[in-house]
Design an enzyme around this catalytic site. Structure first.
Site, PDB file in Angstrom:
ATOM      1  N   ASP A   1       0.822  -1.213   0.000  1.00 19.81           N
ATOM      2  CA  ASP A   1       0.000   0.000   0.000  1.00 19.81           C
ATOM      3  C   ASP A   1       0.856   1.264   0.000  1.00 19.81           C
ATOM      4  O   ASP A   1       0.460   2.282  -0.561  1.00 19.81           O
ATOM      5  CB  ASP A   1      -0.990   0.006   1.172  1.00 19.81           C
ATOM      6  CG  ASP A   1      -2.277   0.748   0.803  1.00 19.81           C
ATOM      7  OD1 ASP A   1      -2.779   0.530  -0.313  1.00 19.81           O
ATOM      8  OD2 ASP A   1      -2.768   1.551   1.610  1.00 19.81           O
TER       9      ASP A   1
ATOM     10  N   GLU B   1      -9.478  -3.060  -6.447  1.00 14.71           N
ATOM     11  CA  GLU B   1      -9.431  -3.092  -4.976  1.00 14.71           C
ATOM     12  C   GLU B   1      -9.518  -4.539  -4.455  1.00 14.71           C
ATOM     13  O   GLU B   1      -8.801  -4.899  -3.526  1.00 14.71           O
ATOM     14  CB  GLU B   1     -10.555  -2.243  -4.373  1.00 14.71           C
ATOM     15  CG  GLU B   1     -10.328  -0.733  -4.504  1.00 14.71           C
ATOM     16  CD  GLU B   1      -9.199  -0.195  -3.606  1.00 14.71           C
ATOM     17  OE1 GLU B   1      -8.830  -0.851  -2.613  1.00 14.71           O
ATOM     18  OE2 GLU B   1      -8.675   0.895  -3.915  1.00 14.71           O
TER      19      GLU B   1
END
Ligand code: HMH
Length: 220
Positions: free
Chosen positions: A47, A211
């Site tokens: 991330d 996602e």
């Protein structure tokens, strides 16, 4: 206008995909306190790489807003988003220290590269502001909804993960996502061609797919 905005309608229409993105097993494992910490660390490293790529994307949305938006408050909302990303980069570095993740040796995985490439395609000047802002809202909303689940009173989120969940699950971030949704809804309502609406809807569902793949990556 009255009644439901376009974004709410699209959330209903694509409910199954939206729930897959916002109620992923990785997030549910945090909420249930059963999370595997090696998965968490893998997610954290990936991330950080994603957020670094996300910054130029947000800058491109800001640029489109300056060129195309009829509301000057849009730019202020986006500038606030940029400011919180500045904070987020420092936050990732502190978290990486805490979890002993070496950010410089993290290799971006394919799902991450694919997601970043998609965002990069939206950075082109010919991509309309509506399409980019819809995608931007979706990216932020998925994290907001996901991490909010881990803060519900029935959640058994481990104490050492609370800071992460609060980062995206806090009410302020929720309000920010509502502001982005309002901007997107206004643009979509004023849109005069079906073509751009279809492109915005496709950007929304594509973000949801990326996602899900991004969360899947945490399982290694
Ligand atoms: C993959 N999606 C991903 N990472 C993030 N940090 C966000 C959304 C929210 O900014």
């Amino acid at each position: 206008g009255n009644g439901k905005g376009t974004i709410a309608k699209w959330k209903d229409k694509h409910r199954r995909m939206y729930d897959q993105a916002t109620h992923h097993p990785f997030i549910l494992s945090i909420r249930d306190g059963a999370v595997d910490y090696s998965n968490f660390k893998r997610w954290l490293g990936q991330d950080y790489i994603f957020v670094r790529q996300f910054i130029p994307f947000v800058a491109s949305v800001l640029l489109k807003s300056w060129k195309e938006s009829d509301e000057e408050s849009d730019m202020e909302v986006l500038l606030g988003g940029m400011a919180s990303l500045n904070d987020e980069i420092s936050w990732f570095k502190r978290q990486a220290d805490k979890w002993d993740v070496h950010l410089h040796s993290v290799v971006p995985q394919q799902a991450n590269l694919n997601y970043c490439m998609f965002l990069e395609s939206l950075m082109k000047p010919e991509v309309e502001y509506i399409v980019a802002i819809t995608a931007f809202w979706a990216v932020e909303a998925v994290y907001q909804e996901s991490f909010s689940l881990c803060l519900e009173s029935s959640a058994k989120t481990p104490l050492e993960l609370m800071e992460t969940c609060q980062r995206w699950g806090n009410p302020g971030f929720g309000e920010y996502c509502v502001s982005l949704q309002k901007i997107a809804d206004r643009c979509l309502e004023n849109s005069t061609t079906d073509d751009v609406l279809l492109k915005a809807e496709a950007a929304f569902t594509t973000v949801l797919q990326h996602e899900v793949s991004f969360w899947d990556m945490s399982y290694g």
